[in-house]
Design a protein around this motif. Structure first.
Motif, PDB file in Angstrom:
ATOM      1  N   MET A  40       9.572   1.964   3.112  1.00  0.00           N
ATOM      2  CA  MET A  40       8.812   3.051   2.543  1.00  0.00           C
ATOM      3  C   MET A  40       7.939   3.696   3.632  1.00  0.00           C
ATOM      4  O   MET A  40       7.334   2.995   4.441  1.00  0.00           O
ATOM      5  N   LYS A  43       1.743   6.215   3.905  1.00  0.00           N
ATOM      6  CA  LYS A  43       1.009   7.387   3.482  1.00  0.00           C
ATOM      7  C   LYS A  43       0.109   7.864   4.615  1.00  0.00           C
ATOM      8  O   LYS A  43      -0.656   7.097   5.184  1.00  0.00           O
ATOM      9  N   ILE A 108       5.686  -0.303 -10.605  1.00  0.00           N
ATOM     10  CA  ILE A 108       5.503  -0.277  -9.151  1.00  0.00           C
ATOM     11  C   ILE A 108       5.558  -1.687  -8.583  1.00  0.00           C
ATOM     12  O   ILE A 108       6.146  -1.932  -7.518  1.00  0.00           O
ATOM     13  N   GLN A 112       8.201  -3.046  -5.757  1.00  0.00           N
ATOM     14  CA  GLN A 112       7.770  -3.689  -4.516  1.00  0.00           C
ATOM     15  C   GLN A 112       8.379  -5.076  -4.367  1.00  0.00           C
ATOM     16  O   GLN A 112       8.710  -5.495  -3.249  1.00  0.00           O
ATOM     17  N   ARG A 240       8.155   7.334  -6.272  1.00  0.00           N
ATOM     18  CA  ARG A 240       8.232   6.475  -5.097  1.00  0.00           C
ATOM     19  C   ARG A 240       9.689   6.140  -4.763  1.00  0.00           C
ATOM     20  O   ARG A 240      10.098   6.154  -3.599  1.00  0.00           O
ATOM     21  N   LYS A 243      11.465   9.247  -3.325  1.00  0.00           N
ATOM     22  CA  LYS A 243      11.119   9.454  -1.916  1.00  0.00           C
ATOM     23  C   LYS A 243      11.897   8.495  -1.015  1.00  0.00           C
ATOM     24  O   LYS A 243      12.412   8.885   0.038  1.00  0.00           O
TER      25      LYS A 243
END
Length: 328
Positions: A40, A43, A108, A112, A240, A243
């Motif tokens: 990932m 940010k 989420i 993960q 997420r 992306k």
């Protein structure tokens, strides 16, 4: 420059005298695998932007709370029972909001966990970590424990847990017994989405309809693949995943123009020999299939070890065969 492999006999005097040194080369084959793990992206948001959004959100919540409190007081002044009804509706709204937040957090967290499993599997394969591979298989069994009927290989894998020592074989068996049936479901879902996009694009009268349906099909396909592999993304979890899928698509070469199926469509000019609308539908279907393969790679809890990674021809080959039949 890498050395060519050589063979030695145990009674060779060079081996006996110690003049031949055998060194272990690093295991880097997994890094070149087709189903490369794409982490990932971190940010990179300016801190002041986060402070601004947090402050505005807090003011919005305070204003909404004061407006609701004033409404309840006004209704109670008109009639007490109206105030109690408004209070009950407010409590119900707060409960639903907390439930939505909990679902987002669980989604989420589950995504993960799947990402950590995939990264841990790559590391375990690289260093031949037997204990790590065993822990990964245990986590996979826990992940699919409630889906024993959908994953019938769980029992066989549990029975063979103590008999397999090699990390590669352990993870390969987990891939075969747990993920192979899910891979088949995922490929069927991708093929179905590609066919739908191709058909709708070929018959739709306007380009805006094509764009809207392609986006709708991609969203639905990503959610379907996430559910197949055990993910339950909410709204933010879905963003997420999307992306990550687009990042994987960019890393693995976008539309994969080197693939034989796309060479067949673009190189041989099939779209030029039939109607332009039908050719556009086929190309959109292939693009949807390519996105589906990228989404499969980021939703799958293991990299492809012994199983062959699916390609465009595996999920959208029928589109090209139909196009060839129409062109001929």
């Amino acid at each position: 420059m890498s050395r060519q492999p050589r063979a030695f006999r145990l009674d060779d005097p060079n081996v006996a005298s110690g003049s031949v040194v055998v060194t272990d080369e690093p295991f880097d084959a997994i890094e070149a695998a087709d189903a490369i793990v794409v982490p990932m992206a971190e940010k990179r948001r300016a801190p002041w932007l986060g402070v601004l959004i947090s402050a505005l959100s807090g003011l919005l919540v305070l204003g909404l709370g004061l407006a609701v409190e004033k409404l309840i007081v006004d209704l109670y002044a008109v009639a007490p029972w109206l105030g109690w009804v408004a209070l009950a509706l407010t409590a119900l709204a707060v409960l639903a909001f907390l439930a939505l937040i909990g679902r987002e957090v669980r989604g989420i967290w589950r995504e993960q966990a799947i990402e950590r499993l995939r990264a841990a599997a790559v590391d375990a394969l690289a260093v031949k970590d037997h204990k790590g591979a065993k822990a990964i298989v245990s986590e996979l069994l826990n992940l699919y424990g409630s889906r024993a009927s959908a994953v019938p290989g769980s029992a066989r894998l549990m029975n063979a847990m103590e008999e397999i020592i090699d990390a590669d074989d352990r993870l390969a068996m987990a891939e075969r017994e747990l993920l192979a049936p899910l891979d088949a479901q995922a490929k069927r879902a991708i093929a179905g989405a590609a066919k739908q996009v191709s058909l709708v694009t070929a018959v739709s009268p306007r380009a805006i309809v094509d764009v809207a349906f392609v986006i709708f099909a991609a969203v639905r396909l990503l959610r379907t693949l996430a559910r197949i592999y055990g993910g339950r993304p909410g709204f933010f979890g879905f963003l997420r995943l999307a992306k990550a899928a687009f990042n994987h698509l960019a890393v693995t070469g976008g539309m994969a123009v080197g693939d034989s199926v796309l060479q067949q469509v673009l190189g041989l000019g099939l779209a030029a020999r039939i109607s332009a609308k039908l050719g556009e539908g086929v190309l959109n279907g292939l693009m949807t299939a390519r996105f589906g393969l990228a989404a499969l790679s980021v939703c799958r809890p293991l990299p492809f070890i012994k199983e062959e990674a699916p390609k465009i021809g595996d999920v959208a080959g029928e589109l090209v065969s139909r196009t060839e039949a129409a062109a001929s």
